[in-house]
Design a protein around this motif. Sequence first.
Motif, PDB file in Angstrom:
ATOM      1  N   ALA A   1       0.841  -1.206   0.000  1.00  0.00           N
ATOM      2  CA  ALA A   1       0.000   0.000   0.000  1.00  0.00           C
ATOM      3  C   ALA A   1       0.871   1.248   0.000  1.00  0.00           C
ATOM      4  O   ALA A   1       0.632   2.198  -0.759  1.00  0.00           O
ATOM      5  CB  ALA A   1      -0.914   0.005   1.221  1.00  0.00           C
ATOM      6  N   ARG A   2       1.941   1.227   0.818  1.00  0.00           N
ATOM      7  CA  ARG A   2       2.816   2.393   0.856  1.00  0.00           C
ATOM      8  C   ARG A   2       3.543   2.544  -0.478  1.00  0.00           C
ATOM      9  O   ARG A   2       3.755   3.655  -0.965  1.00  0.00           O
ATOM     10  CB  ARG A   2       3.855   2.276   1.990  1.00  0.00           C
ATOM     11  N   LEU A   3       3.937   1.405  -1.063  1.00  0.00           N
ATOM     12  CA  LEU A   3       4.606   1.446  -2.370  1.00  0.00           C
ATOM     13  C   LEU A   3       3.699   2.078  -3.415  1.00  0.00           C
ATOM     14  O   LEU A   3       4.123   2.917  -4.214  1.00  0.00           O
ATOM     15  CB  LEU A   3       4.976   0.034  -2.819  1.00  0.00           C
ATOM     16  N   ALA A   4       2.423   1.652  -3.385  1.00  0.00           N
ATOM     17  CA  ALA A   4       1.466   2.223  -4.328  1.00  0.00           C
ATOM     18  C   ALA A   4       1.368   3.725  -4.106  1.00  0.00           C
ATOM     19  O   ALA A   4       1.249   4.509  -5.058  1.00  0.00           O
ATOM     20  CB  ALA A   4       0.102   1.567  -4.159  1.00  0.00           C
ATOM     21  N   GLY A   5       1.488   4.130  -2.871  1.00  0.00           N
ATOM     22  CA  GLY A   5       1.438   5.562  -2.564  1.00  0.00           C
ATOM     23  C   GLY A   5       2.630   6.299  -3.150  1.00  0.00           C
ATOM     24  O   GLY A   5       2.509   7.444  -3.588  1.00  0.00           O
TER      25      GLY A   5
END
Lengths: 207, 270, 253
Positions: C240-244
């Motif tokens: 999720a953070r990577l997608a961010g």
Amino acid sequence: MLPPNFEHWDAILKGLKESLEIAVLASFFGILIALPVGLLAARNLMPAWVSWSARALIAAARAFHPVIVAILFVKAIGFGAIAGIMALVVASVGFIGKLFAEAVEEISLKQLEGVRATGASFAGVIAFGVLPQVLPRFIGFSTYQFDSNVRNSTMVGVVGAGGIGAPLFVAFQRFEYDVVCAIILAIIAVVFLAEVISARVQRIFGA
Amino acid sequence: MPSAPGSAAARAWNRFTPAERLARFAVYLAVVAAVVVSAATVEFIPEFVYDAPEQMRDLLVRMWPVDFAHYPRGVHAALVETLHIASLGTLLAVALAVPVGLLAARNVTPVPALNYLAKLVLVSSRSVNSLVWALLFIAVFGPGALAGTLAIAFRSIGFVGKLFAEACEEAHPGTIEALAAVGAPWASILTHGYWPQVKPAFWAIVLLRWDINVRESAVLGLVGAGGIGVALNTAINLFQWNRVAVVLLAIFAVVIAAEILVTQLRKRLI
Amino acid sequence: MAQAALAIRNLSKAYAPGQFVLRDLSLEVAPRGVTAIIGPSGSGKSTLIRCINRLVEPTAGAILFEGRDLTRLKGAELRRARARIGMVFQEYNLVERLTVMENVLTGRLAYVSPLKAWLRRFPPEDIERAFRLLDEVGLSGYERQRADSLSGGQRQRVGIARAIMQQPRLLLADEPTSSLDPKTSVEIMTLLRDLAAGHAIPVLVNMHDVELARRFADRIVGLAGGAIVFDGPPHALSDARLAGIYGGESWLH
Ligand SMILES: Nc1ncnc2c1ncn2[C@@H]1O[C@H](COP(=O)(O)OP(=O)(O)OP(=O)(O)O)[C@@H](O)[C@H]1O
Ligand SMILES: [Mg+2]
């Protein structure tokens, strides 16, 4: 014209020797001056006003054939080898300065950046970042210019600027074509020798 | 080549091997010796040199004002003749240099004897200065533009031929071998194998030599081989410095114009 | 972090007026360990790294290093600061025509007079240290090879040796493995991490490869649009953070 008349070989030798001296001194001082002038003319290292001044100097030095420059020096400082040396110094600065500036402008800035990032001074960047990239070509230009100076040093004598050119011209005007032939053969030998030496020097310096 | 990992003891490092150092040192020594010997024996009259800046200034003062009125009368025609000498001379040189260059290129003409013969021709052409060539042709044809044109041509053969031969020798053998493999005749190997590869170099060499010849042809008149040098020589011999100035300016303008033209053409052609 | 090795305060950079590549960015780098900066292409990673040693001029903000603001230094002072900051480049930036040894000794140029440098008269202890560093990066016996005769991995080893040769107090690396194959990349990152740890030098490294960053970094900083959008240990970097950081998620699967 044939056979060549080597009767005056001592005079020929003397003229050739003076021509060679002119070429050696002109190449030495010309190269010495052309190195900084060429660096100053490189637009990627120097501020615009510096590079444009240096470029103007180079353009002026290149504008006239060395023999024409030699005439002007002969008129200004009198007959003799000094006028020839000065004319060929001008020619050398023009030729090497131009090509060297172009070579410096083509260097890889990445390599330069690698040196600059170590905190090296400007002189350090020149010594380790710029010169290694351009020195082989500089040596190539310089040896070529030495050849060229040897050729031209045999000619400036035609206008009174010392060397073998004067006896050559005199022999011509007296229609002593066998002497002319001998002198030309001697010139060819010297020019050929200069080329061999230049090639050897280039090989030693990895150019 | 990589050697075994060094020991912990202090290791020495030098940029060059002893042999390399020796060779370089020999060159430095030879240069210094040559310069010292030359400087010691060359005829040097100090008074003349100290005087030089003064004399130079004097010369420039005498050139002013520039005698522009002289241009249409005595300079323009000579200038045009100079350009003709340079251009015709270059053309003639190219016509002669291409066959000699082909003979000199070891890959085009795989006959060592012919290579050496061609190289000898090229070296002799280059070793004789264009002024000397001019003197020779004046002796044969008398003073004038013909001698000048031939002088330019004969001096240029060596230059064009040498560079052209080197360009041929750098040609990639692939296409040439392919053509030879299908039994293409000699002529079509030249036109389809070599020519496309050496074409850019060829035009670059021709343009460069023409540029040089514009400069060279300006001095031929000093020995009587036509062109603007004649006008220069006359003005100097008569001490008409205002006219010398206009001739020099004309030469300067033509040389700059030629250089600009060559730069533009090179961008188009290469 | 009171004694950060490097403290970036409100750094902004615009190459063209008004077009900010870095926006008011603040970051502190601890005196130990590897900090990896990840982020999409064009997010300003290289710009950030190059602002620190002033290969790029920052537009605003302060960069504190050894008690001085790097953004205010000029001339000799700037060079002295650069000498204390090593840099490893994506394309190695070695001087191709110089030998391996000369390239490593480049790291001492700030401390040797230009004439002595030109004559290659470096102090014997520098040469001895260069030899030891070449041993450490696995290039023993290569000192006479010219840089242009080396493979990419070998060149980067020389690049690392040159940077460490400076005895820096900070090591910057701009995508040091992006021109290398996966296996060599791991070797180079291992070398960089271990060598820096051995010499107690903190590392700030830009990386394209998230997996490599996870594996070698102690801390990961995510950059997007010139601002920090993630800052934490590798295990906190969830999908999720990577997608961010990179935007969208389809590329994750
Ligand atoms: N010298 C420059 N002049 C003008 N704009 C630049 C310059 N260098 C970078 N930029 C711009 O700044 C932005 C950020 O570039 P930067 O190289 O810092 O990104 P990056 O994160 O390192 O990208 P990459 O992952 O592709 O290396 C880009 O939009 C780029 O076009
Ligand atoms: Mg980048």
